[in-house]
Design a protein around this motif. Sequence first.
Motif, mmCIF file in Angstrom:
data_model
loop_
_atom_site.group_PDB
_atom_site.id
_atom_site.type_symbol
_atom_site.label_atom_id
_atom_site.label_comp_id
_atom_site.label_asym_id
_atom_site.label_seq_id
_atom_site.Cartn_x
_atom_site.Cartn_y
_atom_site.Cartn_z
ATOM 1 N N VAL A 1 0.840 -1.210 0.000
ATOM 2 C CA VAL A 1 0.000 0.000 0.000
ATOM 3 C C VAL A 1 0.869 1.253 0.000
ATOM 4 N N ALA A 2 1.949 1.230 0.774
ATOM 5 C CA ALA A 2 2.861 2.380 0.809
ATOM 6 C C ALA A 2 3.519 2.602 -0.548
ATOM 7 N N ALA B 1 0.953 4.178 -2.836
ATOM 8 C CA ALA B 1 0.722 5.576 -2.455
ATOM 9 C C ALA B 1 1.879 6.467 -2.898
ATOM 10 N N VAL B 2 3.097 5.995 -2.708
ATOM 11 C CA VAL B 2 4.273 6.768 -3.134
ATOM 12 C C VAL B 2 4.259 6.939 -4.647
ATOM 13 N N ILE C 1 1.650 7.032 -6.668
ATOM 14 C CA ILE C 1 0.622 8.002 -7.058
ATOM 15 C C ILE C 1 1.084 9.422 -6.752
ATOM 16 N N ILE C 2 1.672 9.619 -5.587
ATOM 17 C CA ILE C 2 2.186 10.942 -5.229
ATOM 18 C C ILE C 2 3.278 11.367 -6.203
ATOM 19 N N THR D 1 6.733 5.445 -12.075
ATOM 20 C CA THR D 1 5.453 5.388 -11.362
ATOM 21 C C THR D 1 4.780 4.042 -11.582
#
Length: 85
Positions: A11-12, A15-16, A18-19, A51
Amino acid sequence: MRDLLLQAAGVAAIAVAIIHGVLGETKVFARARIEPERLRTLIRLVWQASTVAWIGGGVLLLAAPWMQSDAARHWIIITMVCVFS
């Protein structure tokens, strides 16, 4: 517990990713003046390739607890550590 840690890492990673993608498009390439336009497109594609790689790694980390093979689990973790560190 180790499954929970793998899933949290997945999950991290997503999230990274996407950011990273959003900040690249909104902050970096919004201000950059790159000529010719084909070169700008190429640089954006290379930026977003990382990404996609982070998202793929995150999905693998999320899926690792359900894999029946301990060898597959270990190789996913080893690959993520080597590639992204």
